[in-house]
Enzyme design. Structure first.
Site, PDB file in Angstrom:
ATOM      1  N   HIS A 285     -28.785  42.640  30.009  1.00  0.00           N
ATOM      2  CA  HIS A 285     -29.197  43.944  29.489  1.00  0.00           C
ATOM      3  C   HIS A 285     -30.156  44.632  30.449  1.00  0.00           C
ATOM      4  O   HIS A 285     -30.901  43.985  31.189  1.00  0.00           O
ATOM      5  CB  HIS A 285     -29.757  43.856  28.059  1.00  0.00           C
ATOM      6  CG  HIS A 285     -31.134  43.292  27.919  1.00  0.00           C
ATOM      7  ND1 HIS A 285     -31.408  42.118  27.246  1.00  0.00           N
ATOM      8  CD2 HIS A 285     -32.337  43.749  28.325  1.00  0.00           C
ATOM      9  CE1 HIS A 285     -32.695  41.890  27.258  1.00  0.00           C
ATOM     10  NE2 HIS A 285     -33.298  42.860  27.915  1.00  0.00           N
TER      11      HIS A 285
ATOM     12  N   ASN B 225     -29.031  38.105  29.475  1.00  0.00           N
ATOM     13  CA  ASN B 225     -27.648  38.453  29.106  1.00  0.00           C
ATOM     14  C   ASN B 225     -27.149  39.696  29.844  1.00  0.00           C
ATOM     15  O   ASN B 225     -26.099  40.234  29.528  1.00  0.00           O
ATOM     16  CB  ASN B 225     -27.532  38.649  27.588  1.00  0.00           C
ATOM     17  CG  ASN B 225     -28.389  39.804  27.090  1.00  0.00           C
ATOM     18  OD1 ASN B 225     -29.059  40.474  27.873  1.00  0.00           O
ATOM     19  ND2 ASN B 225     -28.369  40.047  25.794  1.00  0.00           N
TER      20      ASN B 225
ATOM     21  N   ASP C  76     -38.069  52.072  27.338  1.00  0.00           N
ATOM     22  CA  ASP C  76     -37.796  51.676  25.960  1.00  0.00           C
ATOM     23  C   ASP C  76     -39.075  51.373  25.182  1.00  0.00           C
ATOM     24  O   ASP C  76     -40.161  51.304  25.755  1.00  0.00           O
ATOM     25  CB  ASP C  76     -36.839  50.467  25.932  1.00  0.00           C
ATOM     26  CG  ASP C  76     -37.219  49.370  26.927  1.00  0.00           C
ATOM     27  OD1 ASP C  76     -38.337  49.423  27.466  1.00  0.00           O
ATOM     28  OD2 ASP C  76     -36.399  48.479  27.157  1.00  0.00           O
TER      29      ASP C  76
ATOM     30  N   GLU D  84     -27.869  46.530  25.321  1.00  0.00           N
ATOM     31  CA  GLU D  84     -27.375  45.168  25.130  1.00  0.00           C
ATOM     32  C   GLU D  84     -25.861  45.102  25.360  1.00  0.00           C
ATOM     33  O   GLU D  84     -25.168  46.109  25.170  1.00  0.00           O
ATOM     34  CB  GLU D  84     -27.672  44.733  23.693  1.00  0.00           C
ATOM     35  CG  GLU D  84     -29.159  44.650  23.362  1.00  0.00           C
ATOM     36  CD  GLU D  84     -29.790  43.349  23.808  1.00  0.00           C
ATOM     37  OE1 GLU D  84     -29.301  42.724  24.775  1.00  0.00           O
ATOM     38  OE2 GLU D  84     -30.802  42.955  23.188  1.00  0.00           O
TER      39      GLU D  84
HETATM   40  C1  GLP Z   1     -36.995  43.307  27.734  1.00  0.00           C
HETATM   41  C2  GLP Z   1     -37.066  44.754  28.236  1.00  0.00           C
HETATM   42  C3  GLP Z   1     -36.294  44.965  29.508  1.00  0.00           C
HETATM   43  C4  GLP Z   1     -36.634  43.842  30.484  1.00  0.00           C
HETATM   44  C5  GLP Z   1     -36.171  42.534  29.934  1.00  0.00           C
HETATM   45  C6  GLP Z   1     -36.468  41.348  30.848  1.00  0.00           C
HETATM   46  O1  GLP Z   1     -36.070  43.088  26.723  1.00  0.00           O
HETATM   47  N1  GLP Z   1     -36.630  45.702  27.258  1.00  0.00           N
HETATM   48  O2  GLP Z   1     -36.589  46.236  30.029  1.00  0.00           O
HETATM   49  O3  GLP Z   1     -36.010  44.102  31.712  1.00  0.00           O
HETATM   50  O4  GLP Z   1     -36.754  42.299  28.676  1.00  0.00           O
HETATM   51  O5  GLP Z   1     -37.775  40.884  30.646  1.00  0.00           O
HETATM   52  P1  GLP Z   1     -38.548  39.910  31.612  1.00  0.00           P
HETATM   53  O6  GLP Z   1     -38.933  40.739  32.785  1.00  0.00           O
HETATM   54  O7  GLP Z   1     -39.757  39.481  30.834  1.00  0.00           O
HETATM   55  O8  GLP Z   1     -37.641  38.800  31.946  1.00  0.00           O
END
Ligand code: GLP
Length: 244
Positions: free
Chosen positions: A138, A136, A67, A143
């Site tokens: 995702h 959440n 992404d 989402e």
């Molecule tokens: C972001 C990314 C995801 C990631 C998530 C969790 O929103 N788009 O790909 O898995 O956050 O992030 P973190 O690893 O910092 O908890």
């Protein structure tokens, strides 16, 4: 679904990197799906160490990132382009032309999304996809919602994700509200998936997914329960609710 629980983040990162390293040694041309967020940083550090100290070779690897924020300059350290360069690409011998990251600044973003999925298919599909998970549930920027697009698409971030990601920005107003994300279908087509989760903040969502054993688009990561080759690697903090 295979579940690996490690003592802490360091151990989790080592196991994840060694799985990726083994896959890479047996298939030097592998197509590797990459994630951003704080979770995979330890894994990337370990891969960098393996490249420098053990000559792990990325010269034939093709990468696809999950992404990218929409309309963010790539000079912004919060862009996923910047993140990937800084945390992985500049430290290993992956070829620039083999790197693919959704282009949040493309002139025609819709067209870009279609081409991104096509490109993944043309390379033979993703051999191993690394995933983090949002609080959440995702994955990438898919989402929670009543329905989820299968293909790469433009998506609006939820308040929960904007809040969670605001820790990287100077203020919450600066967090982009939209992003390009691989769709659930693009992710599910990966041959193998490694989902990484660390810290107490992830304990509730992990427990919900693993204990309830239901799939729902309101917890996008629950759809991974349908995939034939997923390994969840987590630390003891993230596993707390699951082990209770
Ligand atoms: C972001 C990314 C995801 C990631 C998530 C969790 O929103 N788009 O790909 O898995 O956050 O992030 P973190 O690893 O910092 O908890």
């Amino acid at each position: 679904m295979k579940i690996i629980i490690k003592k802490d983040y360091e151990e989790l990162s080592k196991v994840a990197a060694s799985i990726i390293g083994d896959e890479l040694k047996s298939n030097p041309n592998m197509v590797l799906g990459l994630a951003t967020g704080s979770t995979p940083i330890g894994t990337y550090n370990e891969l960098i160490r393996m490249h420098k100290e053990e000559a792990l070779d990325f010269s034939k690897v093709v990468t696809f990132n999950l992404d990218e924020y929409l309309n963010i300059p790539y000079s912004n350290p919060n862009s996923y382009h910047y993140f990937m360069e800084d945390n992985l690409f500049k430290h290993i011998n992956v070829k620039a032309e083999n790197i693919h990251i959704p282009d949040g600044n493309a002139e025609n973003v819709e067209k870009f999304c279609i081409e991104y999925d096509k490109k993944i298919e043309e390379t033979g599909g993703i051999d191993l996809q690394i995933l983090g998970i949002g609080e959440n549930g995702h994955i990438a920027f898919n989402e929670p919602a009543p329905t989820l697009p299968l293909e790469t698409n433009i998506t609006e971030l939820t308040e929960s994700t904007i809040n969670a990601n605001s820790r990287f920005f100077d203020s919450i107003d600066e967090v982009p509200k939209k992003a390009i994300t691989m769709g659930i279908g693009s992710i599910m087509k990966s041959k193998k998936i490694l989902l990484l989760a660390n810290g107490e903040k992830k304990a509730d969502i992990i427990a919900k997914i693993l204990k309830n054993k239901v799939v729902t688009t309101h917890i996008p990561a629950s759809l991974l329960l349908l995939h034939p080759d997923v390994t969840i690697i987590m630390d003891e903090d993230a596993a707390k609710g699951y082990l209770e």
